[in-house]
Design a protein around this motif. Structure first.
Motif, PDB file in Angstrom:
ATOM      1  N   GLN A 168      -6.810  -8.441   5.850  1.00 32.93           N
ATOM      2  CA  GLN A 168      -6.413  -7.565   4.750  1.00 32.93           C
ATOM      3  C   GLN A 168      -5.259  -6.663   5.178  1.00 32.93           C
ATOM      4  O   GLN A 168      -5.198  -6.231   6.337  1.00 32.93           O
ATOM      5  CB  GLN A 168      -7.603  -6.704   4.316  1.00 32.93           C
ATOM      6  CG  GLN A 168      -8.789  -7.489   3.780  1.00 32.93           C
ATOM      7  CD  GLN A 168      -8.466  -8.194   2.477  1.00 32.93           C
ATOM      8  OE1 GLN A 168      -7.580  -7.784   1.739  1.00 32.93           O
ATOM      9  NE2 GLN A 168      -9.169  -9.293   2.210  1.00 32.93           N
ATOM     10  N   LEU A 190      -8.168  -0.181   4.438  1.00 29.77           N
ATOM     11  CA  LEU A 190      -7.490  -1.401   4.014  1.00 29.77           C
ATOM     12  C   LEU A 190      -7.117  -1.306   2.536  1.00 29.77           C
ATOM     13  O   LEU A 190      -7.845  -0.715   1.735  1.00 29.77           O
ATOM     14  CB  LEU A 190      -8.402  -2.617   4.236  1.00 29.77           C
ATOM     15  CG  LEU A 190      -8.825  -2.898   5.687  1.00 29.77           C
ATOM     16  CD1 LEU A 190      -9.792  -4.069   5.725  1.00 29.77           C
ATOM     17  CD2 LEU A 190      -7.619  -3.169   6.565  1.00 29.77           C
ATOM     18  N   GLY A 192      -6.436  -4.114   0.612  1.00 31.86           N
ATOM     19  CA  GLY A 192      -6.922  -5.284  -0.114  1.00 31.86           C
ATOM     20  C   GLY A 192      -8.360  -5.101  -0.556  1.00 31.86           C
ATOM     21  O   GLY A 192      -8.958  -4.028  -0.420  1.00 31.86           O
ATOM     22  N   ILE A 194     -12.011  -5.162  -0.048  1.00 32.08           N
ATOM     23  CA  ILE A 194     -12.847  -5.089   1.156  1.00 32.08           C
ATOM     24  C   ILE A 194     -14.309  -5.405   0.848  1.00 32.08           C
ATOM     25  O   ILE A 194     -15.194  -5.138   1.672  1.00 32.08           O
ATOM     26  CB  ILE A 194     -12.742  -3.703   1.832  1.00 32.08           C
ATOM     27  CG1 ILE A 194     -13.285  -2.607   0.911  1.00 32.08           C
ATOM     28  CG2 ILE A 194     -11.315  -3.425   2.253  1.00 32.08           C
ATOM     29  CD1 ILE A 194     -13.449  -1.278   1.615  1.00 32.08           C
TER      30      ILE A 194
END
Length: 323
Positions: A168, A190, A192, A194
């Motif tokens: 990610q 992160l 993206g 998760i």
């Protein structure tokens, strides 16, 4: 792992803050951290040295103690030195690869610690429920195989953690409010999706703790049934005393660990610094106390430790026999 010349947006650098809101007290916090870590190292290295040196201690029970000592050393060493660098020198930066490596070893060693506790429960079950077959069921070679199996399990279960995180993209804010690269703490920075990392970490925590606690519970259920069948009160007491040290290790390992895992994911009302302190204590206190507990409760080990200490202070006192 630290780098003075970094910016928060450096693509290869993450920032570990230490304990949020207590930055001014980092020096004072470092004192108990350092003392507990040194005591843990000394205690566990002593266990490894004495068991390795004394041929009479080359038995399954003491090999398991060595495995527990190695797991404790590995768990605490995977995060305490970096935490002390943060507290003492404000070296808060860590590379992404360094963070993922720390994450892997930290969680792998803690998973191995749990596997050793399960094997110890099996050892106590055989010793109490099948004492006449103990030496044939639990040989040194079989203990070594069980230890290897625990290590393979840890690697296979934990390796996906850093791999999922590494897939990610990282957000611009790369500040991790923690003393070490805990899996969920890193996942939270992160950008993206998760969900996979969150679910894997949660399922893994319940899978490992649930499976291991179930096996331990079954072992102790059979132990209690056997103890209740003993006619002598003295025999009952003796059998239960052989489990005291292991029960203490279990109480230090599982309740606080499960609470810490759940609090990090669902305890939004808990102050962050309280959670981080609790998490650190969970991985600091058992490595310090386990050698003490087993040293006090295991007479043969205690006597050998005393004998070796006396030899170090009096090289000619080879005939010393502890009371």
């Amino acid at each position: 792992m630290a780098d003075f010349n970094f910016t928060p947006y450096d693509s290869s650098i993450l920032i570990l803050t230490g304990i949020p809101n207590l930055e001014d007290a980092h020096i004072w916090i470092s004192i108990p951290f350092f003392m507990v870590y040194i005591m843990a190292l000394l205690g566990n290295i002593t266990v490894l040295f004495v068991v390795g040196k004394e041929q009479t201690l080359h038995k399954p029970m003491y090999l398991l103690l060595c495995m527990l000592a190695l797991a404790d050393i590995g768990t605490s060493t995977s995060f305490v030195p970096k935490a002390l660098c943060i507290f003492w020198f404000n070296l808060t930066s860590i590379t992404v690869k360094g963070c993922l490596t720390q994450m892997f070893f930290f969680h792998a060693f803690s998973t191995m610690h749990s596997a050793v506790l399960v094997t110890m429960a099996f050892d106590r079950y055989v010793a109490i429920c099948n004492p006449l077959r103990y030496t044939t069921i639990l040989t040194n070679a079989r203990i070594a195989k069980l230890g290897l199996l625990g290590m393979i399990r840890a690697v296979l279960f934990i390796l996906p953690m850093p791999l999922l995180v590494s897939r990610q993209p990282l957000c611009a804010n790369r500040i991790i409010p923690h003393t070490y690269c805990d899996h969920i703490a890193v996942a939270k920075i992160l950008c993206g999706d998760i969900t996979g990392s969150r679910m894997y970490g949660l399922v893994l925590a319940f899978l490992i703790i649930g499976f291991d606690v179930t096996l331990i519970g079954l072992s102790y259920g059979l132990i209690i049934r056997t103890v209740l069948r003993l006619s002598s009160q003295e025999a009952n007491q003796k059998a239960l005393n052989t489990c005291t040290a292991h029960i203490c290790a279990l109480l230090m390992a599982y309740p606080v660990g499960l609470f810490s895992t759940l609090a990090h994911r669902f305890g939004q009302d808990m102050a962050l610094h309280v959670h981080i302190i609790l998490s650190n204590l969970h991985y600091l206190i058992p490595p310090m106390l386990n050698p003490i507990i087993y040293g006090v409760k295991t007479k043969e080990l205690r006597d050998k430790v005393v004998k070796n200490i006396c030899r170090m202070h009096s090289p000619h006192a080879t005939d010393f026999k502890p009371e």
